[in-house]
Design an enzyme around this catalytic site. Structure first.
Site, PDB file in Angstrom:
ATOM      1  NE  ARG A 121      13.350   1.586  -0.367  1.00  0.00           N
ATOM      2  CZ  ARG A 121      13.227   0.921  -1.807  1.00  0.00           C
ATOM      3  NH1 ARG A 121      14.118   0.787  -2.620  1.00  0.00           N
ATOM      4  NH2 ARG A 121      11.766   0.794  -1.932  1.00  0.00           N
ATOM      5  CE1 TYR A 122      15.775   3.665   4.439  1.00  0.00           C
ATOM      6  CE2 TYR A 122      13.554   2.329   4.061  1.00  0.00           C
ATOM      7  CZ  TYR A 122      14.404   3.675   3.915  1.00  0.00           C
ATOM      8  OH  TYR A 122      13.732   4.661   3.381  1.00  0.00           O
ATOM      9  NE  ARG A 178      13.402   1.626   8.720  1.00  0.00           N
ATOM     10  CZ  ARG A 178      14.614   2.145   8.433  1.00  0.00           C
ATOM     11  NH1 ARG A 178      15.678   1.665   8.703  1.00  0.00           N
ATOM     12  NH2 ARG A 178      14.517   3.345   7.957  1.00  0.00           N
ATOM     13  CB  CYS A 233      -6.521  -2.319  -1.500  1.00  0.00           C
ATOM     14  SG  CYS A 233      -4.911  -2.263  -1.523  1.00  0.00           S
ATOM     15  CB  CYS A 236      -5.607   4.808  -3.206  1.00  0.00           C
ATOM     16  SG  CYS A 236      -5.856   4.078  -1.545  1.00  0.00           S
ATOM     17  CB  CYS A 265      -2.201   2.989  -5.258  1.00  0.00           C
ATOM     18  SG  CYS A 265      -1.066   1.613  -4.671  1.00  0.00           S
ATOM     19  NE  ARG A 291       4.572  -1.411  -2.116  1.00  0.00           N
ATOM     20  CZ  ARG A 291       4.376  -1.120  -1.069  1.00  0.00           C
ATOM     21  NH1 ARG A 291       3.079  -1.050  -0.578  1.00  0.00           N
ATOM     22  NH2 ARG A 291       5.285  -0.603  -0.288  1.00  0.00           N
ATOM     23  CG  ASP A 294       5.073   7.064  -6.342  1.00  0.00           C
ATOM     24  OD1 ASP A 294       4.367   7.039  -7.204  1.00  0.00           O
ATOM     25  OD2 ASP A 294       4.736   6.307  -5.251  1.00  0.00           O
TER      26      ASP A 294
HETATM   27  C1  LIG Z   1       9.216   2.925   4.096  1.00  0.00           C
HETATM   28  C2  LIG Z   1       9.899   1.843   3.901  1.00  0.00           C
HETATM   29  C3  LIG Z   1      10.534   1.160   5.127  1.00  0.00           C
HETATM   30  C4  LIG Z   1      10.320   1.855   6.414  1.00  0.00           C
HETATM   31  O1  LIG Z   1      10.701   2.830   6.753  1.00  0.00           O
HETATM   32  P1  LIG Z   1      10.779   3.798   7.921  1.00  0.00           P
HETATM   33  O2  LIG Z   1      11.358   5.156   7.733  1.00  0.00           O
HETATM   34  O3  LIG Z   1      11.189   3.147   9.094  1.00  0.00           O
HETATM   35  O4  LIG Z   1       9.285   3.943   8.377  1.00  0.00           O
HETATM   36  C5  LIG Z   1      11.126   0.124   5.179  1.00  0.00           C
HETATM   37  N1  LIG Z   1      11.267  -0.515   4.023  1.00  0.00           N
HETATM   38  C6  LIG Z   1      10.947  -0.136   2.897  1.00  0.00           C
HETATM   39  C7  LIG Z   1      11.332  -1.033   1.513  1.00  0.00           C
HETATM   40  C8  LIG Z   1      10.098   1.021   2.791  1.00  0.00           C
HETATM   41  O5  LIG Z   1       9.517   1.470   1.580  1.00  0.00           O
HETATM   42  S1  SF4 Z   2      -2.261   3.330  -1.490  1.00  0.00           S
HETATM   43 FE1  SF4 Z   2      -2.371   1.335  -2.833  1.00  0.00          FE
HETATM   44  S2  SF4 Z   2      -1.674  -0.359  -1.527  1.00  0.00           S
HETATM   45 FE2  SF4 Z   2      -2.483   1.390  -0.096  1.00  0.00          FE
HETATM   46  S3  SF4 Z   2      -4.576   1.000   0.184  1.00  0.00           S
HETATM   47 FE3  SF4 Z   2      -4.433   2.477  -1.515  1.00  0.00          FE
HETATM   48  S4  SF4 Z   2      -4.532   0.995  -3.269  1.00  0.00           S
HETATM   49 FE4  SF4 Z   2      -4.046  -0.146  -1.350  1.00  0.00          FE
END
Ligand SMILES: *Cc1c(COP(=O)(O)O)cnc(C)c1O
Ligand code: SF4
Length: 377
Positions: A118-119, A122, A131, A135, A138, A140, A299
């Site tokens: 996305r960025y 990175r 996991c 959670c 979560c 995801r 979210d």
């Molecule tokens: C959160 C995230 C990152 C890391 O973001 P930082 O602001 O550098 O911590 C990188 N890629 C994705 C897709 C993310 O959701």
């Molecule tokens: S937030 Fe989601 S991915 Fe992170 S430890 Fe909890 S269940 Fe696992």
């Protein structure tokens, strides 16, 4: 802060014969996680109707609670903050009008399975859907707990090939699921191959194991990780009750291995949505050498609406924290933008006016100050 009535595991019938060396073994913790409603009810002494409620939720979202984390729950507190993160509630079955399956559009930003790019510099590499503890809040949750949990060898190769062929990638975040549910060997294989890519500077691991299964942080794991510095770890504490002698020691061991530790909390209604609780959390985190990094607005994942606060509430909470405790104990409050916009910092407004002559600002106590905005000469 109220005191909590947590128990020792030997007081729980199911585990009364467990030896300390078993309890302290992360593999034992993984194998003995609470996964069904009947065991949960027995261990937490829940009422009978709670078992039905949990069963209903399990048709939709997986449950697993490590014995260690279950023991942080105060069974006498119906709104226990640890329990609320671990035990399913019927509210998860409600779909709110803003709820989304994939709130961050991660699938759309995925050039190959396992990578989210996305960025510019990175990527996120999702190495497992498993996991230690699932959670309830979560992001995801559409993925975690699925049976095809591990990134296959072939897909791992594909992800590494993608990173290798994109020299602009300097930072790889190994996440999931929880990467520390993998064996040391499996994890080392991924990290070693990432380290072999010259343009990868930083390797980050996102893991909740220091919080939900601190015995995972073994000397063997750290000896392995230390070979591949710079390694950074981000973990996920949400409430001061999660800061125990065990989780503190796990963080201490990580820090002693030269790994900087950050924390990503989620603002959760009924769990940590007040300034005092978060101030306590953040100041205790810096005591155990963990730097608060992000505080997320909850979210829009489906079925977690009961955890969401208003955005204003989060901003007000930050206003009550910034300036009142050490600056580096205050995380950046962010919304991970729906649709894949990334993390956007939001916070109290300190600028009252900004023009070509001056800036008028408010400080943390609400007093007004001015600074000239004209450049001499
Ligand atoms: C959160 C995230 C990152 C890391 O973001 P930082 O602001 O550098 O911590 C990188 N890629 C994705 C897709 C993310 O959701
Ligand atoms: S937030 Fe989601 S991915 Fe992170 S430890 Fe909890 S269940 Fe696992």
């Amino acid at each position: 802060m109220t005191t909590t009535n947590t128990r020792h595991y030997s007081q729980v019938k199911t585990w009364k014969n467990v030896r300390p060396e078993q309890w302290d073994d992360w593999r034992w913790q993984m194998q003995n996680r609470i996964k069904d409603a009947a065991s949960l009810r027995r261990i937490l002494s829940l009422p009978e109707d709670a078992e039905e409620e949990v069963k209903m939720c399990l048709c939709k979202f997986r449950m697993a609670v490590t014995p260690y984390y279950a023991m942080l729950i105060d069974p006498t507190n119906p709104h226990d903050p640890v329990k609320m993160q671990a035990v399913p509630s019927a509210q998860e079955l409600q779909v709110g009008k803003h709820d989304l399956e994939d709130p961050l559009s991660e699938d759309e930003f995925s050039p190959c399975p396992g990578i989210v790019h996305r960025y510019p510099d990175r990527v996120l590499m999702l190495v497992t859907h498993h996991c230690a503890m699932y959670c309830r809040h979560c992001t995801r949750r559409r993925l975690v707990g699925c049976n095809d949990g591990l990134l296959s060898k072939a897909r791992t190769d594909e992800c590494l090939a993608y990173i290798r062929s994109h020299p602009e990638i300097h930072d790889v975040l190994i996440s999931g699921g929880d990467p520390l549910t993998l064996s040391d060997d499996r994890l080392e294989d991924i990290i070693r191959r990432l380290r072999d890519i010259p343009h990868v500077d930083v390797i980050r691991i996102g893991t909740r194991t220091p919080v939900v299964m601190p015995m995972r942080i073994t000397d063997e794991l750290l000896t392995m990780l230390k070979k591949y510095h710079p390694i950074w770890i981000n973990t996920h504490f949400n409430h001061p009750q999660e800061i125990t002698p065990e989780s503190s020691a796990a963080c201490e061991r990580i820090a002693n291995a030269g790994i900087p530790l950050g924390n990503q909390s989620v603002l959760l209604r009924g769990i940590n949505n007040d300034a005092e609780t978060l101030k306590t959390l953040f100041t205790r985190l810096i005591r155990i050498r963990v730097r608060p990094y992000y505080l997320y607005q909850c979210d829009l994942s489906t079925g977690i609406g009961h955890f969401r606060t208003s955005v204003n509430e989060g901003i007000d909470i930050i206003a009550k924290i910034r300036g009142f405790i050490s600056g580096f104990a205050v995380p950046t409050f962010v919304i991970d933008a729906p649709g894949g916009g990334g993390k956007i910092p939001i916070g109290p407004e300190y600028i009252q006016e900004l023009n070509s002559k001056e800036i008028v600002m408010k400080n943390f106590l609400g007093n007004t100050y001015r600074y000239p905005n004209e450049i001499d000469g």
